[in-house]
Structures are given as structure tokens and as C-alpha cells.
Scaffold this motif. Structure first.
Motif, PDB file in Angstrom:
ATOM      1  N   LYS A  53      -9.335 -14.772  12.196  1.00 34.69           N
ATOM      2  CA  LYS A  53      -9.146 -15.561  13.410  1.00 34.69           C
ATOM      3  C   LYS A  53      -7.695 -15.379  13.854  1.00 34.69           C
ATOM      4  O   LYS A  53      -6.803 -15.209  13.019  1.00 34.69           O
ATOM      5  N   MET A  82     -12.129 -22.804  22.101  1.00 37.46           N
ATOM      6  CA  MET A  82     -11.823 -23.338  20.775  1.00 37.46           C
ATOM      7  C   MET A  82     -10.403 -23.897  20.694  1.00 37.46           C
ATOM      8  O   MET A  82     -10.154 -24.882  19.995  1.00 37.46           O
ATOM      9  N   GLY A  83      -9.490 -23.267  21.392  1.00 45.30           N
ATOM     10  CA  GLY A  83      -8.109 -23.765  21.380  1.00 45.30           C
ATOM     11  C   GLY A  83      -7.340 -23.350  20.131  1.00 45.30           C
ATOM     12  O   GLY A  83      -6.485 -24.089  19.642  1.00 45.30           O
ATOM     13  N   LEU A  84      -7.662 -22.136  19.641  1.00 42.63           N
ATOM     14  CA  LEU A  84      -6.894 -21.536  18.538  1.00 42.63           C
ATOM     15  C   LEU A  84      -6.859 -22.411  17.286  1.00 42.63           C
ATOM     16  O   LEU A  84      -5.812 -22.597  16.666  1.00 42.63           O
ATOM     17  N   ASN A 143      -2.821 -10.351  19.571  1.00 47.60           N
ATOM     18  CA  ASN A 143      -3.709 -10.924  20.590  1.00 47.60           C
ATOM     19  C   ASN A 143      -2.872 -11.490  21.734  1.00 47.60           C
ATOM     20  O   ASN A 143      -2.167 -12.485  21.557  1.00 47.60           O
ATOM     21  N   PRO A 147      -7.792 -16.874  26.551  1.00 44.22           N
ATOM     22  CA  PRO A 147      -7.871 -17.515  27.864  1.00 44.22           C
ATOM     23  C   PRO A 147      -7.834 -19.042  27.763  1.00 44.22           C
ATOM     24  O   PRO A 147      -7.919 -19.721  28.771  1.00 44.22           O
ATOM     25  N   ASN A 148      -7.705 -19.569  26.556  1.00 42.65           N
ATOM     26  CA  ASN A 148      -8.002 -20.990  26.388  1.00 42.65           C
ATOM     27  C   ASN A 148      -6.806 -21.922  26.261  1.00 42.65           C
ATOM     28  O   ASN A 148      -6.962 -23.095  25.957  1.00 42.65           O
ATOM     29  N   ASN A 209     -11.052  -9.038  25.388  1.00 48.55           N
ATOM     30  CA  ASN A 209     -11.259 -10.429  24.985  1.00 48.55           C
ATOM     31  C   ASN A 209     -12.362 -11.000  25.867  1.00 48.55           C
ATOM     32  O   ASN A 209     -12.883 -10.315  26.750  1.00 48.55           O
TER      33      ASN A 209
HETATM   34  C1  DHB Z   1      -9.305 -18.437  21.182  1.00 48.58           C
HETATM   35  C2  DHB Z   1     -10.082 -17.731  22.061  1.00 48.58           C
HETATM   36  C3  DHB Z   1      -9.812 -16.397  22.275  1.00 48.58           C
HETATM   37  O1  DHB Z   1     -10.536 -15.647  23.137  1.00 48.58           O
HETATM   38  C4  DHB Z   1      -8.782 -15.787  21.603  1.00 48.58           C
HETATM   39  O2  DHB Z   1      -8.538 -14.513  21.820  1.00 48.58           O
HETATM   40  C5  DHB Z   1      -8.015 -16.503  20.704  1.00 48.58           C
HETATM   41  C6  DHB Z   1      -8.282 -17.836  20.497  1.00 48.58           C
HETATM   42  C7  DHB Z   1      -9.548 -19.877  20.963  1.00 48.58           C
HETATM   43  O3  DHB Z   1      -9.811 -20.587  21.919  1.00 48.58           O
HETATM   44  O4  DHB Z   1      -9.440 -20.322  19.795  1.00 48.58           O
END
Ligand code: DHB
Length: 330
Positions: A53, A82-84, A143, A147-148, A209
Motif C-alpha cells: 500500500k 480510502m485516504g491513504l 506514487n 486522487p483522494n 492510477n
Molecule cells: C489512495 C488511493 C490511491 O489511488 C492512491 O494511489 C493512494 C492512496 C487512498 O485513498 O488510500
């Protein structure tokens, strides 16, 4: 510092140096590559590498739920915001030696999020990548396309790409890919980014992505599917296959035209072996699987790869390298 021997070798495919991923199919960094157990499962799977991740400087819980619509209308894909959510880079650095025991390359995906330490963007990337290099990771996926956070991927601005990548290329020795957003019809921006990628000398681009700023609605409740960012999130899955194929082909041609040895890794919309073959034909030398992995779990890699091998055999090819970038013009 002495680093453990890396299983990652480079091979040359049509003049391009390509890190050897065997089979050339991995997971796309995402919701199923966050925890120790998820990463061990990838180690035991038929995927050619383990991609973490996207990690950030500080651990993150991520966005409020619901933040993942696993299967949306007409099964066209998934939408996430998801917000990383991730364990923070120190935990992943500690985990790398264990992951390497599976005998396949460990690819650390690295991202940015504002953090309590108030480190600038480029300093965060540098600190994380140096720690992951020291941990024995085989490759870095930088990365620049989530987009989030704001809805605007970092790599939408070429100056940001330069700001992050120049120090990394100077200070870090590991093979490095850059994960990019779709440029779709922004062809001027695409040209600028392709030129910059050439200048920076990265080993690979991963395109693409998820398609940013998409939405779906639950008709029964007349409610948006996702809570964060007023329901906007990144779209993956079958819906984005044609977008991804175009991105792969555009980068592939642009590097071929300039005789640049930068590999294109295709990501977007692969749920069947035929989808993967299309990515290879468009110019991908490695493919990544996101939404289908989310849907089917780690068994997807064996299933897809067997299908790819069958197709190659039935069509008289002995390896993927023979078909990379060979799509015909009409
Ligand atoms: C998240 C989404 C993505 O597309 C990415 O490249 C990295 C993180 C996320 O929202 O966690």
C-alpha cells in the motif's frame, strides 16, 4: 551499509531496461496490501512481486467510512476514497526483510500526506525512500497520483514531479517507477510529463492510477456511495480499461520515439487474461491488477497468468516480451 542481495535483475525488452518481475504481473498498490497478513498473502500468491500500500511518513487511519464501493453499478468497477490508510513507513521498512523471504521483489509504494511533522512534500518522499532502500526493498514506486486527498493528483503539475523526483534520483540508488494519473485528453500536459520523465531518468512509469473524482449513487436511499470528499473517489476496474490502454500506448510510443529505456507498467481495468494481453500489446512490460484483486483475492494472479500463458501458446508466442508494444495500426 551492506544491502542484502536483490532478487531484482534488469532485462532488456525492445531496448528498454526493465526490472525483472516474473511473472510480469503484480498487485496494484491498494486496499488489500496494507497489513502484514495481506502482504504475506501476496508473498504466497503467484504475483511476480509484492507491492505495498502507498505508505506515508506518519501512520494514517484514512478517511471515514463508507470509503470503498467494492462493486458499483453494472459491475463496471470499484470506487475508493480510502485516504491513504497505512501503517506508516517505519513499519513497512521493518517488514521488508520478512517479505523478501518469499523470494520475489518487494516494491515499496510511497506517497505523501500532510503530517504532524510538517515536513515539506519532497522531504517526506526522500526520508521514506531512504529508509526503504536501507531496509532492502527491491524497488520504489513513487506514487504521485492519489486522487483522494485534494482531488488533484500531485502529478497533474509537472513542477511537483520535478520537485519530488530530482532529489530522489540524486540520493537513492534503487530502481524507481513513478505512478501517474490518467492524462486522458490533456495531451499538452501529457507531452510535458513524458518529456520530464525522460529527463529525470526513472526506470518505469506505472500508468494509471484510478480515474479521479468519480461518483456513484444508491438509488434506494438516494445517497452517494462514499462519505469522504462529498462522495468523490477514484474509479478502478473494467470501466477504465480503455483509458488505461490509451495511456500505456501513449507513453510507450513516446519513449520508443525517443529511444528511451523507460519501461511502461500497465495498470487499469484488468479482470481477464485477455485484458492483460491488451496491456502488453499496447506497450506494458509488466501489468498490475487492482480491482480484480480486490474482488477475487490473491488467487486472481494464478488464474490470470495461466490464461495469459495459454493465449501466448495458442497464438504461437513463447514469451510476453515477444508481444510487448506490437499492437497493429489499422
Ligand atoms: C489512495 C488511493 C490511491 O489511488 C492512491 O494511489 C493512494 C492512496 C487512498 O485513498 O488510500
Amino acid at each position: 551499509m551492506h544491502l542484502p542481495e536483490s532478487p531484482l535483475r534488469t532485462i532488456v525488452v525492445k531496448g528498454m531496461e526493465t526490472p525483472r518481475i516474473d511473472p510480469p504481473m503484480t498487485n496494484a498498490s491498494g486496499p488489500r496490501s496494507v497489513t502484514h497478513e495481506e502482504l504475506y498473502k501476496l508473498g504466497r500468491s503467484a504475483a511476480g512481486a509484492i507491492v505495498t500500500k502507498s505508505m506515508t511518513h506518519c501512520p494514517r487511519a484514512g478517511n471515514p467510512e463508507p470509503r470503498l464501493a467494492t462493486r458499483i453499478t453494472h459491475d463496471v468497477g470499484s470506487i475508493n476514497s480510502m485516504g491513504l490508510n497505512n501503517l506508516g513507513y517505519r513499519v513497512y521498512a521493518g517488514l521488508v526483510p520478512k517479505l523478501k523471504r518469499y523470494g520475489k521483489p518487494v516494491i515499496a509504494s510511497v506517497s505523501y500526506a500532510p503530517c504532524e511533522h510538517n515536513l515539506p512534500l519532497e522531504d517526506q518522499y526522500l526520508e521514506i525512500t531512504q529508509a526503504l532502500e536501507a531496509s532492502g526493498a527491491d524497488m520504489l514506486e513513487i506514487n504521485l497520483s492519489t486522487p483522494n486527498l485534494t482531488g488533484i493528483p500531485i502529478a497533474n503539475d509537472p513542477e511537483n514531479i520535478r520537485r519530488v523526483m530530482e532529489p530522489l534520483k540524486r540520493e537513492v540508488r534503487l530502481p524507481m517507477s513513478v505512478k501517474l494519473p490518467p492524462y486522458n485528453n490533456s495531451l499538452t500536459l501529457f507531452q510535458e510529463v513524458a518529456e520530464l520523465i525522460l529527463e529525470l531518468g526513472v526506470d518505469a512509469v506505472v500508468t494509471m492510477n484510478s480515474e479521479p473524482n468519480t461518483m456513484d449513487i444508491d438509488l434506494k436511499t438516494r445517497t452517494k456511495l462514499l462519505k469522504p470528499r462529498e462522495g468523490y473517489g477514484g474509479l478502478g476496474g473494467p470501466a477504465i480499461l480503455p483509458i488505461a490502454l490509451a495511456e500505456v500506448q501513449r507513453f510507450y510510443k513516446s519513449f520508443q520515439d525517443r529511444e528511451a529505456s523507460i519501461a511502461v507498467w500497465g495498470c487499469g481495468g484488468i479482470t481477464t487474461p485477455e485484458d492483460a494481453i491488451k496491456h502488453f500489446l499496447a506497450g506494458a512490460s509488466v501489468v498490475q491488477v487492482g480491482t480484480a484483486f480486490l474482488w477475487e483475492g490473491p488467487g486472481i494472479f494464478e488464474k490470470l497468468w495461466q490464461g495469459v500463458e495459454r493465449w501466448l501458446h495458442e497464438n504461437g508466442f513463447s514469451s510476453v516480451e515477444e508481444i510487448v508494444g506490437t499492437v497493429r495500426e489499422l
